[in-house]
Design an enzyme around this catalytic site. Sequence first.
Site, PDB file in Angstrom:
ATOM      1  N   GLU A   1     -15.069  18.363 -22.152  1.00 41.65           N
ATOM      2  CA  GLU A   1     -15.037  16.903 -22.049  1.00 41.65           C
ATOM      3  C   GLU A   1     -13.628  16.313 -22.158  1.00 41.65           C
ATOM      4  O   GLU A   1     -13.253  15.746 -23.183  1.00 41.65           O
ATOM      5  CB  GLU A   1     -15.932  16.270 -23.119  1.00 41.65           C
ATOM      6  CG  GLU A   1     -17.378  16.686 -23.025  1.00 41.65           C
ATOM      7  CD  GLU A   1     -18.307  15.763 -23.806  1.00 41.65           C
ATOM      8  OE1 GLU A   1     -17.807  14.944 -24.588  1.00 41.65           O
ATOM      9  OE2 GLU A   1     -19.518  15.871 -23.614  1.00 41.65           O
TER      10      GLU A   1
ATOM     11  N   GLU B   1     -24.396  20.837 -22.110  1.00 42.02           N
ATOM     12  CA  GLU B   1     -24.898  20.094 -23.270  1.00 42.02           C
ATOM     13  C   GLU B   1     -25.895  19.049 -22.801  1.00 42.02           C
ATOM     14  O   GLU B   1     -25.706  18.426 -21.750  1.00 42.02           O
ATOM     15  CB  GLU B   1     -23.791  19.331 -24.021  1.00 42.02           C
ATOM     16  CG  GLU B   1     -22.847  20.190 -24.797  1.00 42.02           C
ATOM     17  CD  GLU B   1     -21.797  19.364 -25.548  1.00 42.02           C
ATOM     18  OE1 GLU B   1     -22.038  18.178 -25.872  1.00 42.02           O
ATOM     19  OE2 GLU B   1     -20.714  19.919 -25.794  1.00 42.02           O
TER      20      GLU B   1
ATOM     21  N   HIS C   1     -12.478  22.834 -27.758  1.00 40.11           N
ATOM     22  CA  HIS C   1     -13.476  21.784 -28.006  1.00 40.11           C
ATOM     23  C   HIS C   1     -12.902  20.851 -29.086  1.00 40.11           C
ATOM     24  O   HIS C   1     -13.416  20.781 -30.196  1.00 40.11           O
ATOM     25  CB  HIS C   1     -14.801  22.421 -28.412  1.00 40.11           C
ATOM     26  CG  HIS C   1     -15.993  21.508 -28.297  1.00 40.11           C
ATOM     27  ND1 HIS C   1     -17.131  21.842 -27.600  1.00 40.11           N
ATOM     28  CD2 HIS C   1     -16.232  20.264 -28.794  1.00 40.11           C
ATOM     29  CE1 HIS C   1     -18.015  20.855 -27.687  1.00 40.11           C
ATOM     30  NE2 HIS C   1     -17.493  19.875 -28.412  1.00 40.11           N
TER      31      HIS C   1
ATOM     32  N   TYR D   1     -25.670  13.203 -21.008  1.00 44.98           N
ATOM     33  CA  TYR D   1     -26.300  12.437 -22.083  1.00 44.98           C
ATOM     34  C   TYR D   1     -26.843  11.105 -21.595  1.00 44.98           C
ATOM     35  O   TYR D   1     -27.968  10.740 -21.862  1.00 44.98           O
ATOM     36  CB  TYR D   1     -25.304  12.205 -23.231  1.00 44.98           C
ATOM     37  CG  TYR D   1     -25.015  13.435 -24.047  1.00 44.98           C
ATOM     38  CD1 TYR D   1     -25.862  13.820 -25.076  1.00 44.98           C
ATOM     39  CD2 TYR D   1     -23.892  14.220 -23.792  1.00 44.98           C
ATOM     40  CE1 TYR D   1     -25.610  14.949 -25.832  1.00 44.98           C
ATOM     41  CE2 TYR D   1     -23.633  15.358 -24.547  1.00 44.98           C
ATOM     42  CZ  TYR D   1     -24.491  15.718 -25.567  1.00 44.98           C
ATOM     43  OH  TYR D   1     -24.242  16.838 -26.302  1.00 44.98           O
TER      44      TYR D   1
ATOM     45  N   ARG E   1     -23.572  28.879 -26.542  1.00 47.01           N
ATOM     46  CA  ARG E   1     -22.261  28.331 -26.195  1.00 47.01           C
ATOM     47  C   ARG E   1     -21.548  27.935 -27.477  1.00 47.01           C
ATOM     48  O   ARG E   1     -22.026  27.071 -28.216  1.00 47.01           O
ATOM     49  CB  ARG E   1     -22.414  27.117 -25.266  1.00 47.01           C
ATOM     50  CG  ARG E   1     -21.106  26.417 -24.998  1.00 47.01           C
ATOM     51  CD  ARG E   1     -21.210  25.271 -23.982  1.00 47.01           C
ATOM     52  NE  ARG E   1     -19.910  24.626 -23.929  1.00 47.01           N
ATOM     53  CZ  ARG E   1     -19.681  23.341 -24.188  1.00 47.01           C
ATOM     54  NH1 ARG E   1     -20.684  22.523 -24.458  1.00 47.01           N
ATOM     55  NH2 ARG E   1     -18.457  22.857 -24.153  1.00 47.01           N
TER      56      ARG E   1
ATOM     57  N   ASN F   1     -21.909  18.077 -19.244  1.00 48.70           N
ATOM     58  CA  ASN F   1     -22.573  17.569 -20.448  1.00 48.70           C
ATOM     59  C   ASN F   1     -23.247  16.264 -20.074  1.00 48.70           C
ATOM     60  O   ASN F   1     -22.574  15.295 -19.716  1.00 48.70           O
ATOM     61  CB  ASN F   1     -21.564  17.351 -21.575  1.00 48.70           C
ATOM     62  CG  ASN F   1     -21.042  18.669 -22.122  1.00 48.70           C
ATOM     63  OD1 ASN F   1     -21.495  19.744 -21.715  1.00 48.70           O
ATOM     64  ND2 ASN F   1     -20.103  18.591 -23.047  1.00 48.70           N
TER      65      ASN F   1
HETATM   66  C1  PNW Z   1     -20.320  15.556 -26.828  1.00 48.10           C
HETATM   67  N1  PNW Z   1     -20.151   9.196 -25.284  1.00 48.10           N
HETATM   68  O1  PNW Z   1     -19.590  14.407 -27.110  1.00 48.10           O
HETATM   69  C2  PNW Z   1     -19.526  16.681 -27.459  1.00 48.10           C
HETATM   70  O2  PNW Z   1     -19.173  17.690 -26.558  1.00 48.10           O
HETATM   71  C3  PNW Z   1     -20.146  17.249 -28.692  1.00 48.10           C
HETATM   72  O3  PNW Z   1     -19.168  17.865 -29.479  1.00 48.10           O
HETATM   73  C4  PNW Z   1     -20.882  16.134 -29.426  1.00 48.10           C
HETATM   74  O4  PNW Z   1     -21.301  16.495 -30.702  1.00 48.10           O
HETATM   75  C5  PNW Z   1     -22.046  15.739 -28.554  1.00 48.10           C
HETATM   76  O5  PNW Z   1     -21.616  15.375 -27.246  1.00 48.10           O
HETATM   77  C6  PNW Z   1     -22.889  14.590 -29.106  1.00 48.10           C
HETATM   78  O6  PNW Z   1     -22.120  13.434 -29.232  1.00 48.10           O
HETATM   79  C7  PNW Z   1     -19.822  13.149 -26.632  1.00 48.10           C
HETATM   80  O7  PNW Z   1     -19.596   8.291 -25.963  1.00 48.10           O
HETATM   81  C8  PNW Z   1     -19.191  12.111 -27.286  1.00 48.10           C
HETATM   82  O8  PNW Z   1     -20.757   8.950 -24.212  1.00 48.10           O
HETATM   83  C9  PNW Z   1     -19.285  10.831 -26.846  1.00 48.10           C
HETATM   84  C10 PNW Z   1     -20.028  10.548 -25.711  1.00 48.10           C
HETATM   85  C11 PNW Z   1     -20.684  11.575 -25.038  1.00 48.10           C
HETATM   86  C12 PNW Z   1     -20.572  12.862 -25.508  1.00 48.10           C
END
Ligand code: PNW
Length: 458
Positions: free
Chosen positions: A177, A364, A132, A307, A88, A305
């Site tokens: 995002e 992601e 992006h 996390y 991706r 995505n």
């Molecule tokens: C994503 N949060 O960003 C992005 O899509 C990527 O470009 C980035 O490098 C990756 O996750 C890691 O950070 C995020 O604050 C930025 O929860 C912030 C958050 C989550 C994802």
Amino acid sequence: MNHFLNSGVALNPAGTFPQNFVWGVAAAAAQIEGAAFTEGKGESIWDRFSRMPGKVHNGDTLDVACDHYHRFKEDFALMRQLGVKNYRLSISWPRLYPTGDGALNQAGVDYYHRLLDAMVAEGITPWVTFFHWDLPQALEDRGGWTSAVTVKAFANYAETVVKAFGGKVKNWITLNEIRCFTWLSYDVCVQAPGRKVSPAELNQTYHHALLCHGHAVRAVRQLGGPGARVGLTDNSTICMPVTETPADIAAARTWYAEKNIHLLGAIYAGGYSPKYLARCGADAPRVEEGDFALISQPTDFLGLNLYTGTFVRAGADGRPQEIPLPVHYPVADSPWLHLAPQVMYWGTRLAHETYGATSLYVTENGCGYNDEPVVNGEVFDLHRRDYLRGHLRELQRAINDGVPVDGYFLWSFMDNFEWQDGYERRFGIVHVDYATQKRTPKLSAHYYSAIMRENRIV
Ligand code: PNW
């Protein structure tokens, strides 16, 4: 959906993922390419923002990054060695249109043709994100995401991209995002352009982003040719029930729907809900006739995505109650990245249940640490290996409970420019020495390589 209440880890007998499950890695143009002003590329809002004192850790810029612009052949060769079959990536808007609209920079188009050809030569399938975060600065100067000028320019950019690369690319992702390039950028102001706007303008940035998503879907449908598929990548606000009991699960469903009401909620409902409009009051977004016909076109998949998330339970008053994380809750070096593997289970399950999305991809998932340097050619990132194992187990639990997850992209292939955290924060399974540009696969790369090869958690 009673089968969902079986939340014991009942792995399928072989412990494998579904046949044809898509395994891949992810990255984004601005974070890896470098060559920020090469061959006609225009300035992006991140080129500008990173030069403002105090905005990016250590004053790091995107100028060189991983120099992927000049090293993509080696990078694809390394991907192939590790068994990566899906990648991706994103296309840099200011590389194609240095001022956002206006004249097309043919050198930028030629670059992505060379890049896609090199990928395909290594047997790697491209999954291309139109946007992006690297908005052309010239568009920000005309109002950025608060302005309809950006929507018009994006519609043209999206058509150009599909016309140019539709012969080589069949999997398209519209935007990455929305919350990050709107809310974090124009309200919280920790990301580019870092310009605080009014609540009404903020709501308009969301609406403009939804329109751009719609324009990209339209471009793929009209110009993408046979077999083209398209979806959004969303960073939905995820929650996880504190206990997997019917009461807490119900609370999680309510909380999730409310938090995502303005983005996924609007897309899947075909309009803004009365509840959302009431919440906005006088600051509600301006909607023109036909906007939602564009925004809510059916897509082929939903990208997520995943996390981190918030723990929620049924409160005493019957409303969902958020549980603040105790100080000892595990966290990566990225301070926002609390390590709750259940985010994989609930992030996919809630999206499927709430919106009826029938094909989900995790576009992601990964973890950011200030990893140690290479010693004798090795990086023992056992923490990342364990992170992957734990998160993939929860993803597998979702699949076994019937959630239609069709693929997983690890963030990220190699260490790169981690936005406001600069180069210190590393998400790669491949280590990058920024002084020499040497790539070294970490322990986690070999681990993930085995997972992809065997289609199961090893
Ligand atoms: C994503 N949060 O960003 C992005 O899509 C990527 O470009 C980035 O490098 C990756 O996750 C890691 O950070 C995020 O604050 C930025 O929860 C912030 C958050 C989550 C994802």
